[in-house]
Design an enzyme around this catalytic site. Sequence first.
Site, PDB file in Angstrom:
ATOM      1  N   LYS A  49       0.808  -1.197   0.000  1.00  0.00           N
ATOM      2  CA  LYS A  49       0.000   0.000   0.000  1.00  0.00           C
ATOM      3  C   LYS A  49       0.855   1.266   0.000  1.00  0.00           C
ATOM      4  O   LYS A  49       0.396   2.347  -0.320  1.00  0.00           O
ATOM      5  CB  LYS A  49      -0.882   0.027   1.270  1.00  0.00           C
ATOM      6  N   ASP A 109      14.891  -0.089   1.175  1.00  0.00           N
ATOM      7  CA  ASP A 109      15.580  -0.207   2.453  1.00  0.00           C
ATOM      8  C   ASP A 109      16.711  -1.227   2.249  1.00  0.00           C
ATOM      9  O   ASP A 109      17.744  -0.891   1.690  1.00  0.00           O
ATOM     10  CB  ASP A 109      14.548  -0.638   3.500  1.00  0.00           C
TER      11      ASP A 109
HETATM   12  P1  IMP Z   1      13.295  -3.789   1.811  1.00  0.00           P
HETATM   13  O1  IMP Z   1      12.906  -5.092   1.229  1.00  0.00           O
HETATM   14  O2  IMP Z   1      14.115  -3.955   3.064  1.00  0.00           O
HETATM   15  O3  IMP Z   1      13.955  -2.853   0.846  1.00  0.00           O
HETATM   16  O4  IMP Z   1      11.992  -3.137   2.388  1.00  0.00           O
HETATM   17  C1  IMP Z   1      11.152  -2.360   1.668  1.00  0.00           C
HETATM   18  C2  IMP Z   1       9.831  -2.222   2.380  1.00  0.00           C
HETATM   19  O5  IMP Z   1       9.991  -2.105   3.802  1.00  0.00           O
HETATM   20  C3  IMP Z   1       9.160  -0.947   1.936  1.00  0.00           C
HETATM   21  O6  IMP Z   1       8.354  -1.170   0.809  1.00  0.00           O
HETATM   22  C4  IMP Z   1       8.373  -0.547   3.157  1.00  0.00           C
HETATM   23  O7  IMP Z   1       7.098  -1.168   3.139  1.00  0.00           O
HETATM   24  C5  IMP Z   1       9.143  -1.106   4.332  1.00  0.00           C
HETATM   25  N1  IMP Z   1       9.991  -0.070   4.971  1.00  0.00           N
HETATM   26  C6  IMP Z   1      11.321   0.000   4.985  1.00  0.00           C
HETATM   27  N2  IMP Z   1      11.766   1.070   5.666  1.00  0.00           N
HETATM   28  C7  IMP Z   1      10.654   1.717   6.090  1.00  0.00           C
HETATM   29  C8  IMP Z   1      10.438   2.932   6.849  1.00  0.00           C
HETATM   30  O8  IMP Z   1      11.360   3.656   7.272  1.00  0.00           O
HETATM   31  N3  IMP Z   1       9.142   3.249   7.088  1.00  0.00           N
HETATM   32  C9  IMP Z   1       8.095   2.509   6.638  1.00  0.00           C
HETATM   33  N4  IMP Z   1       8.243   1.385   5.928  1.00  0.00           N
HETATM   34  C10 IMP Z   1       9.514   0.989   5.651  1.00  0.00           C
END
Ligand code: IMP
Length: 188
Positions: A49, A109
């Site tokens: 979302k 992230d």
């Molecule tokens: P990744 O797979 O670690 O890159 O995570 C990506 C997902 O983690 C994003 O699409 C977000 O839903 C969630 N996410 C990562 N960091 C944050 C943050 O600081 N705030 C809110 N959601 C986050």
Amino acid sequence: MNRNTSAIYQDLDQILVTREEIAAKVQELGLQITRDYAGTSPVMICILKGACLFFTDLIREIDLPLTTEFMAISSYGSATKSSGVVRIMKDLDNDILDKDVIIVEDIVDTGITLNYLTKILKQRGARSLKIAAMLDKKARRKVENLQVDYVCFDIPDAYVVGYGLDFDQRYRNLPDIGVLSPRIYGNG
Ligand code: IMP
Ligand code: MG
């Protein structure tokens, strides 16, 4: 929503990106995509979302005959840490064979989610595939060689909410992006 009087804003330690800065950057990105994809009709995929607000603002700044798709993925883990295991909760409605695809994501992230997603979408035969992310937390990247083609803002390693981003499904409706106070998530 008034950031000075809103009770919800009391849960933030700091506003990182204001709605005005977001609007200016999104407009700039829309122009760039319009130029880069001139003569094509890209498929823009909103990753639900979190990317919802960014997506709806961005597509209105792109002057191309684009189409929209929505995909929901969930990455298992605690509220503030992703585990690296990703599952498709809602898939695309139409196939993307030979299409120019742009994935629109809220934040990169660790990069694990997008790394997984790009692999799947490439297997489905997209002609081209690019990533547009509102935010990039480069310091936390775990995946090497993930190419994020368009980024609005690089941000430091802090948990942020607002403009679609949540903590425990809340704060998505904040028009600005801010650092959530650690007292809200109980020090992780
Ligand atoms: P990744 O797979 O670690 O890159 O995570 C990506 C997902 O983690 C994003 O699409 C977000 O839903 C969630 N996410 C990562 N960091 C944050 C943050 O600081 N705030 C809110 N959601 C986050
Ligand atoms: Mg999320």
